[in-house]
Design a protein around this motif. Sequence first.
Motif, PDB file in Angstrom:
ATOM      1  N   ILE A   1      -2.681  -4.087 -52.586  1.00 30.13           N
ATOM      2  CA  ILE A   1      -2.695  -4.858 -51.322  1.00 30.13           C
ATOM      3  C   ILE A   1      -2.106  -6.252 -51.525  1.00 30.13           C
ATOM      4  CG2 ILE A   1      -4.223  -5.924 -49.605  1.00 30.13           C
ATOM      5  CD1 ILE A   1      -6.080  -3.474 -49.973  1.00 30.13           C
ATOM      6  N   LYS A   2      -2.458  -6.874 -52.669  1.00 29.61           N
ATOM      7  CA  LYS A   2      -1.938  -8.230 -52.952  1.00 29.61           C
ATOM      8  C   LYS A   2      -0.434  -8.219 -53.131  1.00 29.61           C
ATOM      9  CE  LYS A   2      -2.733 -12.199 -55.945  1.00 29.61           C
ATOM     10  NZ  LYS A   2      -3.485 -12.731 -57.108  1.00 29.61           N
ATOM     11  N   SER A   3       0.081  -7.200 -53.867  1.00 25.54           N
ATOM     12  CA  SER A   3       1.535  -7.122 -54.054  1.00 25.54           C
ATOM     13  C   SER A   3       2.244  -6.903 -52.719  1.00 25.54           C
ATOM     14  CB  SER A   3       1.876  -6.002 -55.047  1.00 25.54           C
ATOM     15  OG  SER A   3       1.461  -4.738 -54.540  1.00 25.54           O
ATOM     16  N   ARG A   4       1.578  -6.021 -51.896  1.00 21.22           N
ATOM     17  CA  ARG A   4       2.183  -5.820 -50.586  1.00 21.22           C
ATOM     18  C   ARG A   4       2.143  -7.089 -49.729  1.00 21.22           C
ATOM     19  NH1 ARG A   4      -0.475  -0.669 -50.995  1.00 21.22           N
ATOM     20  NH2 ARG A   4      -2.212  -1.450 -49.747  1.00 21.22           N
ATOM     21  N   GLN A   5       1.051  -7.880 -49.915  1.00 16.45           N
ATOM     22  CA  GLN A   5       0.971  -9.138 -49.168  1.00 16.45           C
ATOM     23  C   GLN A   5       2.029 -10.136 -49.629  1.00 16.45           C
ATOM     24  OE1 GLN A   5      -2.844 -10.980 -49.446  1.00 16.45           O
ATOM     25  NE2 GLN A   5      -2.358 -12.617 -47.956  1.00 16.45           N
ATOM     26  N   VAL A   6       2.291 -10.181 -50.962  1.00 15.50           N
ATOM     27  CA  VAL A   6       3.339 -11.071 -51.488  1.00 15.50           C
ATOM     28  C   VAL A   6       4.697 -10.682 -50.928  1.00 15.50           C
ATOM     29  CG1 VAL A   6       4.545 -11.789 -53.575  1.00 15.50           C
ATOM     30  CG2 VAL A   6       2.037 -11.681 -53.556  1.00 15.50           C
ATOM     31  N   LYS A   7       4.917  -9.346 -50.923  1.00 16.05           N
ATOM     32  CA  LYS A   7       6.192  -8.886 -50.363  1.00 16.05           C
ATOM     33  C   LYS A   7       6.284  -9.215 -48.872  1.00 16.05           C
ATOM     34  CE  LYS A   7       6.795  -5.052 -53.649  1.00 16.05           C
ATOM     35  NZ  LYS A   7       6.913  -3.577 -53.793  1.00 16.05           N
ATOM     36  N   SER A   8       5.155  -9.098 -48.188  1.00 18.72           N
ATOM     37  CA  SER A   8       5.155  -9.423 -46.757  1.00 18.72           C
ATOM     38  C   SER A   8       5.425 -10.910 -46.543  1.00 18.72           C
ATOM     39  CB  SER A   8       3.804  -9.022 -46.139  1.00 18.72           C
ATOM     40  OG  SER A   8       3.580  -7.631 -46.276  1.00 18.72           O
ATOM     41  N   ASP A   9       4.792 -11.782 -47.424  1.00 17.42           N
ATOM     42  CA  ASP A   9       5.057 -13.227 -47.297  1.00 17.42           C
ATOM     43  C   ASP A   9       6.529 -13.546 -47.540  1.00 17.42           C
ATOM     44  OD1 ASP A   9       2.416 -13.595 -46.705  1.00 17.42           O
ATOM     45  OD2 ASP A   9       1.844 -14.113 -48.794  1.00 17.42           O
ATOM     46  N   ALA A  10       7.108 -12.929 -48.577  1.00 17.02           N
ATOM     47  CA  ALA A  10       8.542 -13.167 -48.849  1.00 17.02           C
ATOM     48  C   ALA A  10       9.405 -12.700 -47.686  1.00 17.02           C
ATOM     49  CB  ALA A  10       8.946 -12.457 -50.143  1.00 17.02           C
ATOM     50  N   LEU A  11       9.016 -11.532 -47.143  1.00 13.58           N
ATOM     51  CA  LEU A  11       9.776 -11.020 -45.998  1.00 13.58           C
ATOM     52  C   LEU A  11       9.647 -11.945 -44.794  1.00 13.58           C
ATOM     53  CD1 LEU A  11      11.480  -8.725 -44.857  1.00 13.58           C
ATOM     54  CD2 LEU A  11       9.355  -7.523 -44.259  1.00 13.58           C
ATOM     55  N   LEU A  12       8.410 -12.477 -44.616  1.00 15.39           N
ATOM     56  CA  LEU A  12       8.223 -13.427 -43.500  1.00 15.39           C
ATOM     57  C   LEU A  12       9.040 -14.710 -43.710  1.00 15.39           C
ATOM     58  CD1 LEU A  12       4.377 -13.077 -42.832  1.00 15.39           C
ATOM     59  CD2 LEU A  12       6.267 -12.283 -41.383  1.00 15.39           C
ATOM     60  N   ASP A  13       9.096 -15.194 -44.979  1.00  9.87           N
ATOM     61  CA  ASP A  13       9.924 -16.376 -45.262  1.00  9.87           C
ATOM     62  C   ASP A  13      11.388 -16.114 -44.945  1.00  9.87           C
ATOM     63  OD1 ASP A  13       7.668 -17.728 -46.040  1.00  9.87           O
ATOM     64  OD2 ASP A  13       7.943 -17.268 -48.181  1.00  9.87           O
ATOM     65  N   ASN A  14      11.865 -14.954 -45.359  1.00  8.21           N
ATOM     66  CA  ASN A  14      13.271 -14.606 -45.058  1.00  8.21           C
ATOM     67  C   ASN A  14      13.508 -14.518 -43.555  1.00  8.21           C
ATOM     68  OD1 ASN A  14      13.876 -14.452 -47.797  1.00  8.21           O
ATOM     69  ND2 ASN A  14      13.367 -12.273 -47.918  1.00  8.21           N
ATOM     70  N   ILE A  15      12.526 -13.926 -42.878  1.00  8.12           N
ATOM     71  CA  ILE A  15      12.663 -13.827 -41.416  1.00  8.12           C
ATOM     72  C   ILE A  15      12.666 -15.218 -40.783  1.00  8.12           C
ATOM     73  CG2 ILE A  15      11.514 -13.026 -39.321  1.00  8.12           C
ATOM     74  CD1 ILE A  15      10.534 -10.589 -40.930  1.00  8.12           C
ATOM     75  N   SER A  16      11.802 -16.128 -41.283  1.00  5.84           N
ATOM     76  CA  SER A  16      11.756 -17.502 -40.743  1.00  5.84           C
ATOM     77  C   SER A  16      13.079 -18.236 -40.985  1.00  5.84           C
ATOM     78  CB  SER A  16      10.602 -18.260 -41.380  1.00  5.84           C
ATOM     79  OG  SER A  16      10.593 -19.599 -40.938  1.00  5.84           O
ATOM     80  N   THR A  17      13.627 -18.076 -42.218  1.00 10.45           N
ATOM     81  CA  THR A  17      14.923 -18.710 -42.513  1.00 10.45           C
ATOM     82  C   THR A  17      16.017 -18.171 -41.599  1.00 10.45           C
ATOM     83  OG1 THR A  17      14.247 -18.937 -44.828  1.00 10.45           O
ATOM     84  CG2 THR A  17      16.584 -19.197 -44.342  1.00 10.45           C
ATOM     85  N   SER A  18      16.023 -16.864 -41.412  1.00 10.02           N
ATOM     86  CA  SER A  18      17.032 -16.253 -40.537  1.00 10.02           C
ATOM     87  C   SER A  18      16.884 -16.749 -39.109  1.00 10.02           C
ATOM     88  CB  SER A  18      16.922 -14.723 -40.591  1.00 10.02           C
ATOM     89  OG  SER A  18      17.101 -14.238 -41.911  1.00 10.02           O
ATOM     90  N   VAL A  19      15.604 -16.894 -38.672  1.00  5.44           N
ATOM     91  CA  VAL A  19      15.374 -17.376 -37.311  1.00  5.44           C
ATOM     92  C   VAL A  19      15.854 -18.817 -37.153  1.00  5.44           C
ATOM     93  CG1 VAL A  19      13.553 -17.988 -35.667  1.00  5.44           C
ATOM     94  CG2 VAL A  19      13.499 -15.771 -36.823  1.00  5.44           C
ATOM     95  N   ASN A  20      15.585 -19.673 -38.180  1.00  6.50           N
ATOM     96  CA  ASN A  20      16.067 -21.061 -38.111  1.00  6.50           C
ATOM     97  C   ASN A  20      17.593 -21.122 -38.076  1.00  6.50           C
ATOM     98  OD1 ASN A  20      13.455 -22.061 -38.156  1.00  6.50           O
ATOM     99  ND2 ASN A  20      13.393 -22.123 -40.409  1.00  6.50           N
ATOM    100  N   ALA A  21      18.247 -20.338 -38.943  1.00  3.33           N
ATOM    101  CA  ALA A  21      19.723 -20.305 -38.928  1.00  3.33           C
ATOM    102  C   ALA A  21      20.248 -19.820 -37.591  1.00  3.33           C
ATOM    103  CB  ALA A  21      20.234 -19.410 -40.064  1.00  3.33           C
ATOM    104  N   LEU A  22      19.517 -18.808 -37.047  1.00  3.79           N
ATOM    105  CA  LEU A  22      19.938 -18.287 -35.743  1.00  3.79           C
ATOM    106  C   LEU A  22      19.767 -19.345 -34.648  1.00  3.79           C
ATOM    107  CD1 LEU A  22      20.952 -15.806 -34.211  1.00  3.79           C
ATOM    108  CD2 LEU A  22      18.579 -15.106 -33.900  1.00  3.79           C
TER     109      LEU A  22
END
Length: 631
Positions: free
Chosen positions: A78-99
Amino acid sequence: MGHPNCVLCSTPVLRDQPSMSCHKCNNIFHTHCVSASSQGLDSVTNILIWTCNTCLSNPIPCTNDDKLSLILKELQNIKSRQVKSDALLDNISTSVNALNSKVSEQGKHFSSLGHSVNSLNKQLTTISKEVKDHAQRFEVLETRIADTEKTLSDSVGQPSSSGSSPSINGIAMEIQQRSICALNIIIRGAPESSSSQLLNKDSDNKIFIADIFKKLNLPGPTTSIVNAFRVGRMTEDRPRILKVALSSRDAADSLLKSYLHLNATSLDFLPETWLCNNINDSELGFYNYTIYRCDRNAQSSNCSRGGGVLIAIRTEVVSNVIHITNNNVEHLFVKFNLNRSSFVLSSAYIPPNSPTHIYESYLSAVQSVVNDNPDCIFLFCGDFNLPYITWSNNNLGLTFSTMRGLSIHCLPETFAFLNYFQINHVQNSSGKLLDLVFCNSDLASVETVLDTLVPCDPYHPALCINISIRTPISFPINSHKFFNFHRACYSNINKFLLSFNWYDTFLSLDVNSATNTFYDALHYCILKFFPEVSFTPSKFPAWFTKDLKSLVFDKKRAHAKFKRTRSQHNYTYFSYLRSRFKFESRNCYKAYLWRTESALKNNPRSLWDFVRKNTSQNDIPNTVHLNDFRL
């Protein structure tokens, strides 16, 4: 309640049907759906137990340690999946800011595009109006053409007895003749060839035309000139007209444009002007020039007509006249500074058969000016009427000779003593040299002028005097500082002046001291309470508005940005500003013309104020002389 379903066949398990239950997952199965190979006895209760295949493949931990390890593994997953989810959320946030940044940038582009579209709509509206106007004009022209064609068709085969009605052949010949004349150039004042042979005359004419092409920096005349010949009868007082037939209309246009775009002269000398006091300077046509004149008077000649000299200097050059005490000679001396060099110009006219003391008086003035103005470049020009002297220059200076007895020897001897050169060798139509040019610089030269200010006199050809300056000339800018009396603080001035007891101040002073004291107070008020403003004349034309000036600066910045980046977007923006500037410039110019014409109708006083300003003469001299003192 319903019956439970078998896990394998998904059908209900009835009470009367044999069934088995897994002791781990508690799921119920039909007996005929499973095998009993996985049956066994419990070691504690001795009861027969059965395990399904699913539980056998995924055993459930029985002890607490196994359960804890399994829970830890699940937590780590669950923790590894949460880390991956946090990284994915960071990437999504960066993409949203660039957009978001791209969306804002596109919004700016869209807003700029909206302004461009609005401006384009305005331009299209104006263009549509112009197109409608042109369409109306075209309709009028078509009507006139139709009427003309009808008139021509009616005139064919029915010539009038008086011959006043035009024919189609006559109109065609007229059009052809005008097209031919558009390729011709008429040159007046070109000297006639002295040869009697026709071929030599044609050769001399071509040499003269080649010299004109050379002075105008045009390509060789051999490719553009078809023919050159003289027109009219030969006379002794003036040469015939030289007609040049060119190969194309472009050649004729380039020749005329190059001739008209010659640089305007900075200085003009006119000896023997025939001017009098009734003629104002503004009537002479020297716009943007400062005019200095010495007209004929009773002291210089017994004749009331003729004579007189003039010097005109561009207004950008600060100049002043050098006053001479003797007035029995018609001469002028003007001094100016240009590019860290001082120049003294002189124009003189001495009538024919003048006595020796007239020349001596002029030369005494020349020596006085030379002594008072050292380290200057001097240029003495004039009509001295000494045709029998032959002038030449060598390394030692000026030399002269004559076939007759030299009656006026003071003039050549004086200029030879001063180490001056006589640089004019252009003879008049009689082969004599009446106009002389003396200069102390070896960088000066004299040649004939193509475009004259006045009709050329056969005895005095128009001359162009060139003085080479080793450094480029930079004309001064007419900028200055002044006190702005409209923005002064008059309340503080009033308080300052009321702070004095003027009665007690002036009581013990005489008139001069009291005046000086009051002037000092006023001078202090001007320095203290009046703002000093700098004035620099605008480099833009008078019809440029504030918005048009700002548009010029925007266009320059856009062009510099495009040159720096070479971006297509920057070039498109620069092209838009350039087209907008051209459009606004035409509108501003038309509006300026309209305002000027309206002002002439509504306020004619402004026109006459302008005329009076340019025709009035200032009687205040630049310098005042008292005995030998100059102020």
